[in-house]
Design an enzyme around this catalytic site. Sequence first.
Site, PDB file in Angstrom:
ATOM      1  N   HIS B  79       0.849  -1.196   0.000  1.00  0.00           N
ATOM      2  CA  HIS B  79       0.000   0.000   0.000  1.00  0.00           C
ATOM      3  C   HIS B  79       0.888   1.250   0.000  1.00  0.00           C
ATOM      4  CE1 HIS B  79      -2.829   3.087   1.238  1.00  0.00           C
ATOM      5  NE2 HIS B  79      -2.110   3.305   2.325  1.00  0.00           N
ATOM      6  N   ASP B 108       5.806  21.919 -26.561  1.00  0.00           N
ATOM      7  CA  ASP B 108       5.855  20.574 -25.983  1.00  0.00           C
ATOM      8  C   ASP B 108       6.958  20.573 -24.927  1.00  0.00           C
ATOM      9  OD1 ASP B 108       5.960  17.696 -25.568  1.00  0.00           O
ATOM     10  OD2 ASP B 108       4.962  17.503 -27.501  1.00  0.00           O
ATOM     11  N   TRP B 144       6.997   0.142   3.891  1.00  0.00           N
ATOM     12  CA  TRP B 144       7.469   0.907   2.726  1.00  0.00           C
ATOM     13  C   TRP B 144       8.824   1.542   2.999  1.00  0.00           C
ATOM     14  CZ3 TRP B 144       8.669   5.984   1.337  1.00  0.00           C
ATOM     15  CH2 TRP B 144       8.471   6.950   2.328  1.00  0.00           C
ATOM     16  N   SER B 172      13.036   6.465 -14.014  1.00  0.00           N
ATOM     17  CA  SER B 172      11.905   7.196 -14.576  1.00  0.00           C
ATOM     18  C   SER B 172      11.804   8.594 -13.976  1.00  0.00           C
ATOM     19  CB  SER B 172      10.628   6.405 -14.310  1.00  0.00           C
ATOM     20  OG  SER B 172       9.512   7.223 -14.469  1.00  0.00           O
ATOM     21  N   SER B 173      11.939   8.669 -12.635  1.00  0.00           N
ATOM     22  CA  SER B 173      11.822   9.981 -11.982  1.00  0.00           C
ATOM     23  C   SER B 173      12.946  10.910 -12.386  1.00  0.00           C
ATOM     24  CB  SER B 173      11.865   9.817 -10.463  1.00  0.00           C
ATOM     25  OG  SER B 173      10.708   9.203 -10.019  1.00  0.00           O
ATOM     26  N   HIS B 256      13.207  12.282   3.342  1.00  0.00           N
ATOM     27  CA  HIS B 256      12.552  13.532   3.712  1.00  0.00           C
ATOM     28  C   HIS B 256      12.334  14.471   2.538  1.00  0.00           C
ATOM     29  CE1 HIS B 256      10.310  15.626   6.632  1.00  0.00           C
ATOM     30  NE2 HIS B 256      10.666  16.687   5.958  1.00  0.00           N
ATOM     31  N   GLU B 258      11.901  13.482  -0.339  1.00  0.00           N
ATOM     32  CA  GLU B 258      10.823  12.769  -1.041  1.00  0.00           C
ATOM     33  C   GLU B 258       9.450  13.217  -0.542  1.00  0.00           C
ATOM     34  OE1 GLU B 258      10.452  10.631  -3.472  1.00  0.00           O
ATOM     35  OE2 GLU B 258       8.404   9.990  -3.040  1.00  0.00           O
ATOM     36  N   TYR B 260       8.662  16.076   0.550  1.00  0.00           N
ATOM     37  CA  TYR B 260       8.345  17.391  -0.016  1.00  0.00           C
ATOM     38  C   TYR B 260       8.152  17.328  -1.513  1.00  0.00           C
ATOM     39  CZ  TYR B 260       9.203  19.083   4.608  1.00  0.00           C
ATOM     40  OH  TYR B 260       9.118  19.281   5.947  1.00  0.00           O
ATOM     41  N   SER B 271      -2.081  27.280  -5.290  1.00  0.00           N
ATOM     42  CA  SER B 271      -1.800  28.694  -5.529  1.00  0.00           C
ATOM     43  C   SER B 271      -2.368  29.177  -6.861  1.00  0.00           C
ATOM     44  CB  SER B 271      -0.290  28.951  -5.509  1.00  0.00           C
ATOM     45  OG  SER B 271       0.250  28.519  -4.289  1.00  0.00           O
ATOM     46  N   HIS B 305      14.877  13.403  12.027  1.00  0.00           N
ATOM     47  CA  HIS B 305      13.705  13.473  12.916  1.00  0.00           C
ATOM     48  C   HIS B 305      12.804  12.247  12.739  1.00  0.00           C
ATOM     49  CE1 HIS B 305      11.418  16.012   9.700  1.00  0.00           C
ATOM     50  NE2 HIS B 305      11.070  14.771   9.582  1.00  0.00           N
ATOM     51  N   HIS B 306      13.062  11.464  11.699  1.00  0.00           N
ATOM     52  CA  HIS B 306      12.357  10.188  11.579  1.00  0.00           C
ATOM     53  C   HIS B 306      12.997   9.129  12.480  1.00  0.00           C
ATOM     54  CE1 HIS B 306      10.065  11.496   7.999  1.00  0.00           C
ATOM     55  NE2 HIS B 306      11.145  12.200   7.747  1.00  0.00           N
ATOM     56  N   THR B 331       6.314  27.074   5.965  1.00  0.00           N
ATOM     57  CA  THR B 331       5.024  26.437   5.703  1.00  0.00           C
ATOM     58  C   THR B 331       3.904  27.343   6.190  1.00  0.00           C
ATOM     59  OG1 THR B 331       6.173  24.381   6.179  1.00  0.00           O
ATOM     60  CG2 THR B 331       3.812  24.246   5.870  1.00  0.00           C
ATOM     61  N   LYS B 334       3.157  30.108   3.778  1.00  0.00           N
ATOM     62  CA  LYS B 334       2.309  29.710   2.656  1.00  0.00           C
ATOM     63  C   LYS B 334       0.835  29.741   3.053  1.00  0.00           C
ATOM     64  CE  LYS B 334       3.656  27.479  -0.733  1.00  0.00           C
ATOM     65  NZ  LYS B 334       4.396  28.372  -1.598  1.00  0.00           N
ATOM     66  N   ARG B 453       1.870   1.458  15.146  1.00  0.00           N
ATOM     67  CA  ARG B 453       1.460   1.277  13.753  1.00  0.00           C
ATOM     68  C   ARG B 453       1.895  -0.098  13.264  1.00  0.00           C
ATOM     69  NH1 ARG B 453       5.876   4.929  10.460  1.00  0.00           N
ATOM     70  NH2 ARG B 453       4.735   4.148   8.667  1.00  0.00           N
TER      71      ARG B 453
END
Lengths: 376, 534
Positions: B79, B108, B144, B172-173, B256, B258, B260, B271, B305-306, B331, B334, B453
């Site tokens: 998932h 294009d 994951w 790909s990315s 991290h 990732e 964002y 926006s 921080h993870h 943040t 924004k 979790r």
Amino acid sequence: MKQSIKYVSMILGLIMAGYGFADELNMPVGVTEISRQVYGLHMTIFWVCVVIGAIVFSVMFWSIISHRRSLGYKAATFHESTTLELAWTVIPTLLLVIMAIPATQVLIAMYDTGGEDMTVEVRGYQWKWQYKYLDDDYNQTFSFFSSLSTPKDQIENRSIKGEHYLLEVDNHLRIPANRKVRFLITSEDVIHSWWVPDFAVKRDAVPGMLNELWTIVPETGFYRGQCTELCGKDHGFMPVVVEVMEEAAFDTWYAQEVVAAAVREEAMSKTFSNEELMAEGKQVYTTFCASCHLENGQGIPPVFPSLVGTAMMTGPRDEHLRLVFDGVPGSAMQAFGKQLDAVQLAAVVHYERHSWGNKAGDITQPRDVINLNSGQ
Amino acid sequence: MSEAISAVDHDDHSHGPAKGITRWLFTTNHKDIGTLYLWFSFSMLLIGGVLALIVRAELFQPGLQFVSPDFFNQMTTNHGLIMVFGAIMPAFVGLANWLIPMQVGAPDMALPRMNNLSFWILPFAFGMLIATLFSEAGGLNFGWTFYAPLSTTYAPDSVTFFIFAVHLMGASSIMGSINIIATILNMRAPGMTLMKMPMFVWTWLITAYLLLAVMPVLAGLVTMMLFDIHFGTSFFNAAGGGDPLLFQHIFWFFGHPEVYIMILPAFGIVSHIIPAFARKRLFGYDSMVYAVASIAFLSFIVWAHHMFTVGMPLAGQLFFMYTTMLIAVPTGVKVFNWVSTMWRGSMTFETPMLFSIAFVVLFTIGGFSGLMLAITPADYQYHDTYFVVAHFHYVLVPGSLFSIMAAVYYWFPKWTGKMYSERLGKLHFWFSFVGVNVTFFPQHFSGLAGMPRRIPDYALQFADFNMVSSIGAFIFGFSQILFLFVLIHGIRNGKPAAARAWEGARGLEWTLPSPAPYHSFTHPPKVTDDEAHA
């Protein structure tokens, strides 16, 4: 306008209702000085968020309610203000600095692991905990495993779930009240995490690393937690149960355990009967083997092989012992030589060789285990 | 060939798409590729959603009802992987493909053939990833975040396919982001200076640099895993002198930024939509750009921080606590700017606006719980509980996913030339909004009450929250079928849309007819102040 008053009173009502339930919905205050400080930090930052949120969202919803085209409101044309931008950069920064000060203080206190009265080593295994009480020289005095004691019937919904469903173990950790207990946390296989919410103590058990933690618990009682780092199949089934005892009672218990450990040491040289080995073996098998190879020995192939009628079960006994002792590196089969003593190893191997229709027809004694290792 | 004929060929820009399946297989057209990305992402959303519903069905009541613990772990793992790499990221790349050439006034993307390749890698990568679920060795079951040594020494054999799939996704990315950077930097219409670029283009430019910086790190990480598993190295094996925590440091150094990558384009989308329906220009354009840039910079120095509970030295804990708290500042800027954009506007509330307002409110709630998680001592209590699950689902589902849905509704008339049914769109919104909150809000409580979790079964005190959460998940899941219906209904039966489908919409894409021509701008448009964003 009337409608907005209705909305506001509704929201206030909800908040009040929430506050009434707060005890069940919130982080436990816990029983230690540190856990109370952590709870304080949690509530402070929570209310900071609530106040900021209330301000921002009320401005936004005010705007949504009154600045709509359907009310004929004409759009203004302003689109920048350096003053505002500076204000909402500087003010939050200051708030954060103010918030960081108490957080730093609590964190520093948590790191003060010196001056302990006693040390317990906590070692994670798939899927149980081992607790070792270390003496002043950090030698092992005695140790035991602590694994889930909730019956399978309850987990599989065949019987009514008990009060401490999934939060109960066969042997729980005991520590004395009011003494500074230091925990040394590590793991034998994958990463686990040892957590007792009421102590505000959580630390990962990492193989090859020794993490330090401490607590002083003033109140006696049972405290329950769980492994919080995904550690494989039975991650959800390795609870932590700690009993905090009166100091005198703890000391009595501790002395008894040291004696019992010596008695177990003596048993290594005894010769056991078939019935004794089968009884002990069944118990060891249930605790250590059944989660993968299942109660009926069938396993979950191909990952967890079946033990029924295989060559290993009826072939040379020493190979069987060796496999259980050393495990299979790179697989889930652990080296049980590190976890079980000679009596338990002999009993479980004997049990496996004479259960579920296996008929090896031999007998395995603790001395066979000892010889196996001294012979090499 | 005579020169005359080739000259005619050269001037013929108006040819349409090829016929049949080859149109999609060999296409180098940014709109076709964008469409492929978006439908691919939607199908991944449904697959990942089904896995989530299996998880929620099992958690509906305490006890094991439907699946075994190991299969449960396979569900949570796949998932997460499918939603992050298959649903959210490709959806943003699809939107970038559709919108960036139109928004910067280009015909294009800069590198059309690479564009084709970077999409067509993905079905193979995800085919391989999902196929592991059916492998004899057992599916991926290590979460994951695939922490070693659970994902190396103790992993099922299918992990090698996972490693290869991640390599393909990374390739790909990386190609996608190179393409986006090349397009934005080289193909803007004359007069569109950097500080006049639309916000979606800005956020994607920064996102593309983040991707370029961290996808190779992920590739390195899975390569180290491959070596540990097959070639006898011990990068993450303590018994061989390695360090399991090295894995986590590298993973989160990728992970991290990732996070964002999955939210910055969402900031861009919102926006555009809020000013359009507030009929008022975006408030504080410059500070919005600086805020995005600051968030991107900070994303590189907060990764640990993870890992607050792994046992870091005090100085490390303090550093990562302070930097993490700092993220709240840009943040917050924004959010304040979006609210100021609405303030004294002349608002209407069509479906894209509803999704955007929900985005602002619910993303902010996710931000608040993020700020709570930054407080290290408190994080010891939150870490790896459902509080964290609630936090990141609040920023990813009503955050990233709602912004994607808002974008689909907002640009739908430009893409198809038709209007979707506003009534059905709003119905989809309200079902999603209620579903999301019913699913994820109670998870804050079960987390604070102490539920870890990634567990298939739980103690009895968590039962009520989990039941509510599961009901919400099914509401949310099934309302996405309504989404599919709204889209198909719109494509088939929608009323024709005007070039400027929304009264307040601004930007070069709205100067093109609806549906937009196959090649967006064959001649560079004039960038007027009215269509520019500053």
